[in-house]
Each structure stands twice: as C-alpha cells, then as structure tokens.
Design an enzyme around this catalytic site. Structure first.
Site, PDB file in Angstrom:
ATOM      1  N   ARG A 210       0.818  -1.211   0.000  1.00 41.63           N
ATOM      2  CA  ARG A 210       0.000   0.000   0.000  1.00 41.63           C
ATOM      3  C   ARG A 210       0.854   1.264   0.000  1.00 41.63           C
ATOM      4  O   ARG A 210       0.393   2.335  -0.371  1.00 41.63           O
ATOM      5  CB  ARG A 210      -0.921  -0.006   1.227  1.00 41.63           C
ATOM      6  CG  ARG A 210      -2.036   1.037   1.146  1.00 41.63           C
ATOM      7  CD  ARG A 210      -3.082   0.869   2.230  1.00 41.63           C
ATOM      8  NE  ARG A 210      -2.645   1.370   3.511  1.00 41.63           N
ATOM      9  CZ  ARG A 210      -2.461   0.636   4.611  1.00 41.63           C
ATOM     10  NH1 ARG A 210      -2.646  -0.677   4.551  1.00 41.63           N
ATOM     11  NH2 ARG A 210      -2.078   1.170   5.734  1.00 41.63           N
ATOM     12  N   TYR A 263     -16.224  18.280 -13.501  1.00 41.26           N
ATOM     13  CA  TYR A 263     -16.723  16.913 -13.462  1.00 41.26           C
ATOM     14  C   TYR A 263     -17.757  16.800 -12.334  1.00 41.26           C
ATOM     15  O   TYR A 263     -17.521  17.229 -11.206  1.00 41.26           O
ATOM     16  CB  TYR A 263     -15.556  15.960 -13.231  1.00 41.26           C
ATOM     17  CG  TYR A 263     -15.931  14.504 -13.141  1.00 41.26           C
ATOM     18  CD1 TYR A 263     -16.704  13.896 -14.122  1.00 41.26           C
ATOM     19  CD2 TYR A 263     -15.498  13.730 -12.073  1.00 41.26           C
ATOM     20  CE1 TYR A 263     -17.037  12.555 -14.043  1.00 41.26           C
ATOM     21  CE2 TYR A 263     -15.811  12.381 -11.985  1.00 41.26           C
ATOM     22  CZ  TYR A 263     -16.589  11.803 -12.962  1.00 41.26           C
ATOM     23  OH  TYR A 263     -16.918  10.472 -12.878  1.00 41.26           O
ATOM     24  N   ASP A 336      -6.654  20.460 -12.369  1.00 38.72           N
ATOM     25  CA  ASP A 336      -6.930  19.160 -12.972  1.00 38.72           C
ATOM     26  C   ASP A 336      -6.705  19.318 -14.469  1.00 38.72           C
ATOM     27  O   ASP A 336      -7.501  19.943 -15.177  1.00 38.72           O
ATOM     28  CB  ASP A 336      -8.376  18.741 -12.678  1.00 38.72           C
ATOM     29  CG  ASP A 336      -8.724  17.360 -13.230  1.00 38.72           C
ATOM     30  OD1 ASP A 336      -8.075  16.924 -14.198  1.00 38.72           O
ATOM     31  OD2 ASP A 336      -9.668  16.735 -12.712  1.00 38.72           O
ATOM     32  N   LYS A 361      -7.631   8.357 -18.553  1.00 40.85           N
ATOM     33  CA  LYS A 361      -7.935   8.962 -19.849  1.00 40.85           C
ATOM     34  C   LYS A 361      -6.716   8.924 -20.782  1.00 40.85           C
ATOM     35  O   LYS A 361      -6.330   7.875 -21.249  1.00 40.85           O
ATOM     36  CB  LYS A 361      -8.441  10.387 -19.626  1.00 40.85           C
ATOM     37  CG  LYS A 361      -9.528  10.521 -18.541  1.00 40.85           C
ATOM     38  CD  LYS A 361     -10.740   9.664 -18.787  1.00 40.85           C
ATOM     39  CE  LYS A 361     -11.921   9.992 -17.875  1.00 40.85           C
ATOM     40  NZ  LYS A 361     -11.709   9.772 -16.444  1.00 40.85           N
TER      41      LYS A 361
END
Length: 545
Positions: A210, A263, A336, A361
């Site tokens: 992790r 978004y 972003d 993306k």
C-alpha cells in the site's frame, strides 16, 4: 514509512567491466558475514576515504546471478542494496574512482549506512556507483559525496513518454527493456538491523504494497518528468486522487474555491461530503477573476481547485494569474489537467502548486485501466501521500504497467487527437445542423486567446449542441457508426456521449439547465482513427436529423 516515489532510484546495468584493479583503498577494512539474498558469499565492507569515489567489488558471476534472481523474485531487488552502474565516458580518467570524483558535487545531509552489502572477498568486478539521491517515504535523503545526476539526454516530451523512469535508471534489476510487473503485497528484510535502519531512514527500501511498489515508482517518475515535478503520487482512480487531495490540503472548517463547470462527481464531493468536515466552498465562473479575488478577501481560502480545460464545456482558467492571486493570500492552486494532458499544458510551470490527472484517460490511453495521479513539490505531495497511505486507494502494479505501456505512445496519440478535434470543430461550427461548438482551439471560444498562450495543443474532446431536442440528439448519437456510446475519453477508440443522459439523467431538465447541460449537448472524444473516416461518419449522422 516506505519508499513511494523517487527522482532516481537504484538500478543495475550489465556491461563490459574495465580493469580498475589498481584503484587504491577500495573494499578494504573490516568485513562481516552477511546473509545477502542476492549472491552467495557477499560481505559488507567499511569504506575509508571520500564517498565521492565509492566503488563496489562483486564476484565474477554476480550479474548472471542477479538476472536469474530478478526473474524469479524482483520484489525488493535494486531498492535496498543494488548500486547504479553509471559509467564514466571520460577517457582521461585513470580509474573509476577518478571518474566518480571528477563528477562529484557533495551536498549531503545523510551518510550512506555502513550495512550496505557491497563487496565480495573474491570480487574482481568494479562497479562505479553514481546516484544523486534517494527518497524514502517522501523524504529527500541526499547521499553524501555522491555525484548529482547528469542532465537528461531527452529534450522532448515525446522521448520522455517512452524513456523517463526507465532508461535513466529504475529500481528493478532486470536486463529487459520492458519494466516488469512486481506482484507482491509485502517486502522482507534480511534481519532486524536492516528493518531498524529502514525505520530510522538510513536505508532505502519498500515495506508494504500500500505504501509503494517498484513498478508504480517507474510510472510516478515518468509522470514527474513530463510535468517537471519533484514528486508524483499515483492512486487507484482520478476521483481517488481528487478526494484524497482535497481532504489532505483543506483543513477541517476550511474554505476552498472551485469553478461552475467541472466533473459532476467532483462537485458532488465538494457540495455533500466536505461540508460534513466543516469545509465550505465558493463556486465561480472559470474566467471570473473578480469573483476569485472577492472569495480570497472574504474567506481564509486554503485551495483553489479547478479543471482547465473544464468538463464538458472546455473552459480555460488563467493559471498564471490565479496562481499569483492565490499565492498572495497564502492559498494553494491545484489544476486538474486531464483534458489538456502534460503534453498540451504545463500547469506547474505556469505557477500552479499541484496538477492532477485522471490517468484513466489520455495517460493510459487504451480504455483498459483506472488510475489517478497528482504531481508537484515533494512537500505537498508528501502531505497527500500520508493520508493516501491511511485511506488505502493504492494502484495495482498490473494497472501501473498498463499505464507505463500506454504512455509510450502518448505523444503520438495526442498529436493525432489534437489534429482531429481541431479539424472537426471547424467543420461542425460551419454546419447548419450544429448550433454551437465548445472547443478552445476555435476563435469563438471565450478563452481562445488564453488557451493559445498557455497550451500547445487544444485536446481531443469537442463538445457541441445539435439543432434539435433530446430525441433529435439521441437520433444523431445512435446514427454514428464509429464511436462507442460510453463515458470517459482520451483512448484510442472514439467515444461519444450525451451528458444530459450519461451524467445528469437523475436530475430533471430544469436542474440540468442550472449547470448548462442542455438536452442537445454532445461530447465527442476523438480517438486515433483516420480523420476522413471520422469526418464522414459525423457528417452522415448529422444528415439523419
């Protein structure tokens, strides 16, 4: 804490080794037995003299043994013990020690631990070590006397997408061109002394999956190179990156500023989840600098968080200006840049403190993986990393491998997508059955001049309104033969969606209109298909309405 990302991690390179046996004072001194798992009989050596001329001694079959071991289990190889083989090209140097010393520029804060497994009693190979620094758990750890890294030979983003994080050295011992996938959930130590050295930050290593993984480190370094960032943190999705960043950098009871066009899931998090922590937000138009100044004056703003270009109307924020305004008031700026990609826009160079991407993306580029990342200074990224380690949205190393592979064609894909989107946006704007086109590459776009200043390409997504209602728009979308009707964007395959249905169908029309989402709005993400095929398909679909 564990190593999660580093500007340059240890690597091993196999090549012909010249005879430097005349180098003085190398590998002499006390030697103690070591249970090294890399090669039988390796023993640590205490090095005397300047660390800037540090050279290690290995047995003749060391490279072969390493390669065999790496293929079996490379989970921790190259992170804790293995040296970087950066060879001097200086023909005038009489020894590797002289070559290393000539390149050295000591600027250290931490000595190298004496427990490094380095020399063999019967070793004949001399390996020059040249590393600039390692980063342990997000903390810079300068290695005393070691030469700093040389300037990259890659001057273009296209070359960096292929080689950054790999060609210049990676923390996995392998002679394979392709970065291996390190499928392990935990990493082991030979003894407790090594563990204590790691805990007290004298030893670079991994600890738990992790907290970091060699494969994901390669991906993080590649993204950092493209963004010009000190550090990058990769996570399980773009939304994971957004939410962890917001919680890490905006204190309880704090205030942030964001933009109207964004978004939807990000807006939902800001409007419904953050208020539970006492965090409030001011929402402004992307181009309304006056509203930003007013929010900064009225509130103790911790962060200005926005997309640029935005989703779905591709509005652009003046990153340089808003960064200057926010910094005067002590507020951070995060952009972003998913729609822009690091190739079309360098948000950090324009003044932003952090840049975020949904790596799902364009970075991944093949519609086959979920990931998100943030890049910026080591200090800020480490703050986010600390919370990320607690929340646990770690990226699987197999997904990291897919993004590494996808990024090798990023510059080719983005170039094609930029070209196709701009060409089609011009055609759509002139078409009688299209009412409006939203694309920053068009002079009609409200931030066209700004986009020309801060972007080198305008992206592969075009939003437009057809001349018709909900059903007319559905007919147009259904008449398209090439793109998939799907969410997301930025992949090799073209994708089309009707935001009123795909993202806002749960809201009545009156509510959708508050966000500017009309029933006839279409968002088209251009893939890398032939432009003439895409154009013919769109034009025939328009003829059906």
């Amino acid at each position: 804490m564990a190593l999660s990302t580093c500007p340059r991690v240890f690597s091993f390179e196999s090549r012909y080794v010249p005879d430097f046996s005349g180098a003085p004072n190398i590998g002499q001194g006390d030697r103690k037995a070591s249970h090294s798992r890399f090669a039988g009989g390796l023993k640590p050596a205490r090095f005397h003299g300047s660390l800037s001329s540090l050279i290690f001694r290995f047995p003749p079959n060391f490279v072969r043994q390493l390669s065999t071991k790496a293929r079996r289990n490379c989970s921790n190889i190259g992170v804790a013990h293995i040296v970087a083989a950066s060879w001097s090209n200086n023909p005038t140097s009489s020894s590797a020690a002289a070559a290393a010393a000539s390149a050295a520029s000591p600027a250290a804060t931490e000595p190298i631990p004496p427990s490094v497994d380095a020399a063999a009693e019967d070793g004949v190979a001399l390996i020059e070590k040249e590393v600039d620094r390692s980063v342990i758990g997000g903390l810079n750890l300068e290695l005393e006397g070691f030469p700093k890294s040389k300037p990259s030979v890659f001057s273009s983003d296209g070359s960096l997408t292929i080689h950054a994080g790999e060609r210049s050295g990676r923390g996995i011992v392998t002679d394979g061109i392709t970065t291996p996938v390190v499928n392990t959930s935990a990493y082991f130590f030979d003894n407790t002394a090594q563990l204590i050295d790691f805990k007290e930050k004298r030893r670079a290593s991994f600890e738990y999956g992790r907290y970091g993984n060699p494969t994901t480190v390669v991906l993080e370094e590649k993204i950092s190179a493209l963004e010009g960032a000190e550090s990058t943190l990769i996570m399980a999705s773009g939304m994971c990156a957004s939410t962890v960043l917001l919680m890490a950098l905006v204190p309880a009871g704090g205030h942030l500023v964001t933009t109207t066009d964004c978004y939807r899931k990000t807006r939902i998090f800001i409007e419904t989840v953050l208020p539970r922590m006492g965090i409030t937000a001011t929402v402004i138009d992307p181009a309304d600098v006056g509203a930003l100044e007013s929010a900064l004056n009225k509130n103790k703003v911790s962060l200005f968080f926005t997309e640029s270009p935005t989703n779905p109307f591709l509005r652009c924020v003046d990153i340089k200006l808003v960064s200057e305004l926010c910094h005067r008031r002590g507020a951070l700026v995060c952009i972003d840049g998913t729609f822009a990609t690091p190739l079309n826009q360098k948000a950090l160079a324009l003044g932003a403190d952090l840049v975020l991407h949904s790596a799902t993306k364009y970075l991944g580029g093949h519609n086959d993986v979920l990931a998100g990342c943030i890049s910026g200074s080591m200090k800020l990224v480490s703050e986010v990393r600390n919370l990320h380690h607690i929340l646990g949205g770690a990226l699987n190393p197999n997904a990291a491998y897919l993004i590494i592979r996808g990024m090798k064609t990023l510059h080719l894909r983005v170039r094609q997508q930029n070209s196709a989107a701009l060409g089609m946006a011009k055609i759509l704007e002139a078409h009688p059955k299209v009412k409006h086109v939203y694309y920053p590459g068009l002079p009609s776009h409200p931030e066209h001049d700004l986009a020309k200043q801060q972007m080198t390409g305008f992206g592969g997504v075009v939003s437009f309104e057809v001349d018709g209602d909900l059903q007319t728009t559905i007919k147009f979308v259904d008449s398209l033969k090439i793109p998939y009707i799907a969410p997301s964007f930025g992949g090799c395959e073209s994708i089309v969606d009707q935001p009123a249905i795909m993202s806002y169908w749960d809201l009545p029309q009156s509510e959708r209109l508050k966000y500017g989402i009309k029933d006839n709005l279409v968002r088209y993400s251009f893939g890398v298909e032939d432009f003439e095929d895409l154009k013919a398909d769109i034009l025939q679909a328009l003829e059906t309405i």
